[in-house]
Write a protein that holds these residues in place. Structure first.
Motif, mmCIF file in Angstrom:
data_model
loop_
_atom_site.group_PDB
_atom_site.id
_atom_site.type_symbol
_atom_site.label_atom_id
_atom_site.label_comp_id
_atom_site.label_asym_id
_atom_site.label_seq_id
_atom_site.Cartn_x
_atom_site.Cartn_y
_atom_site.Cartn_z
ATOM 1 N N PHE A 248 4.227 -0.549 -9.974
ATOM 2 C CA PHE A 248 4.778 0.435 -9.047
ATOM 3 C C PHE A 248 4.753 1.827 -9.676
ATOM 4 N N LYS A 249 5.078 1.910 -10.956
ATOM 5 C CA LYS A 249 5.063 3.211 -11.634
ATOM 6 C C LYS A 249 3.643 3.756 -11.753
ATOM 7 N N ARG A 250 2.667 2.873 -11.970
ATOM 8 C CA ARG A 250 1.287 3.315 -12.137
ATOM 9 C C ARG A 250 0.615 3.631 -10.807
ATOM 10 N N GLU A 251 0.771 2.753 -9.812
ATOM 11 C CA GLU A 251 0.035 2.898 -8.561
ATOM 12 C C GLU A 251 0.774 3.724 -7.495
ATOM 13 N N PHE A 252 2.087 3.727 -7.528
ATOM 14 C CA PHE A 252 2.868 4.456 -6.525
ATOM 15 C C PHE A 252 3.792 5.477 -7.196
ATOM 16 N N PRO A 253 3.266 6.397 -8.017
ATOM 17 C CA PRO A 253 4.148 7.264 -8.802
ATOM 18 C C PRO A 253 4.966 8.249 -7.970
ATOM 19 N N ARG B 66 0.827 -1.208 0.000
ATOM 20 C CA ARG B 66 0.000 0.000 0.000
ATOM 21 C C ARG B 66 0.860 1.256 0.000
ATOM 22 N N THR B 67 0.260 2.346 -0.438
ATOM 23 C CA THR B 67 0.932 3.626 -0.371
ATOM 24 C C THR B 67 0.997 4.074 1.078
ATOM 25 N N TYR B 68 1.736 5.129 1.336
ATOM 26 C CA TYR B 68 1.830 5.659 2.690
ATOM 27 C C TYR B 68 0.452 6.055 3.210
ATOM 28 N N LYS B 69 -0.384 6.652 2.339
ATOM 29 C CA LYS B 69 -1.723 7.081 2.742
ATOM 30 C C LYS B 69 -2.731 5.941 2.748
ATOM 31 N N ASP C 227 -5.645 -2.249 -7.070
ATOM 32 C CA ASP C 227 -6.783 -1.451 -6.625
ATOM 33 C C ASP C 227 -6.286 -0.046 -6.322
ATOM 34 N N GLY C 228 -6.543 0.864 -7.239
ATOM 35 C CA GLY C 228 -6.074 2.231 -7.071
ATOM 36 C C GLY C 228 -6.555 3.060 -8.241
ATOM 37 N N TYR C 229 -5.615 3.507 -9.079
ATOM 38 C CA TYR C 229 -5.997 4.230 -10.286
ATOM 39 C C TYR C 229 -6.816 3.323 -11.198
ATOM 40 N N GLU C 230 -6.462 2.059 -11.243
ATOM 41 C CA GLU C 230 -7.220 1.071 -12.007
ATOM 42 C C GLU C 230 -7.516 -0.123 -11.098
ATOM 43 N N SER D 220 5.244 8.051 -4.477
ATOM 44 C CA SER D 220 5.527 7.502 -3.148
ATOM 45 C C SER D 220 7.020 7.261 -2.972
ATOM 46 N N ASN D 221 7.512 7.542 -1.793
ATOM 47 C CA ASN D 221 8.893 7.207 -1.437
ATOM 48 C C ASN D 221 8.937 5.978 -0.543
ATOM 49 N N LYS D 222 7.879 5.763 0.199
ATOM 50 C CA LYS D 222 7.776 4.613 1.101
ATOM 51 C C LYS D 222 6.547 3.802 0.733
ATOM 52 N N ILE D 223 6.673 2.491 0.876
ATOM 53 C CA ILE D 223 5.563 1.576 0.593
ATOM 54 C C ILE D 223 5.353 0.699 1.818
#
Length: 102
Positions: free
Chosen positions: A72-77, A27-30, A50-53, A79-82
């Motif tokens: 990772f490029k699409r869903e966590f563009p 997941r992203t940080y948020k 589950d995110g942008y698409e 983000s620095n931390k996962i």
């Protein structure tokens, strides 16, 4: 929490040790976008994006690296931390995302 720069290698290392039927949640940080990776059979993985698409991907172990790199490029563009959670054995209720409560 893992750095995005080392996340791909960390996830692949974890997937090789993951027992059949278990899953990992990224997941992203948020916590508003996620990738749920399920070890379906001996060399087969299912990735729920589950995110942008919202897409389901069925891949072999050797194809996971390339797919995760694009996801990772699409869903966590930005983000620095996962966040990486090992959820244990998969059931259908894990597919539904729980949003962060403010």
């Amino acid at each position: 929490m893992i750095d995005k720069a080392t996340a791909l290698e960390s996830v692949l290392r974890k997937l090789k040790k993951l027992p059949v039927g278990h899953c990992i949640d990224l997941r992203t940080y948020k916590r508003n976008r996620s990738l749920l990776i399920i070890h379906y059979q001996s060399e087969d993985f299912t990735i729920f994006e589950d995110g942008y698409e919202t897409i389901e991907h069925n891949v072999k172990l050797k194809e996971v690296r390339k797919l995760l790199k694009t996801l990772f490029k699409r869903e966590f563009p930005r983000s620095n931390k996962i966040r990486m959670y090992e959820l244990g054995e998969y059931d259908d209720s894990m597919r539904e995302r729980e949003m962060k409560k403010l």
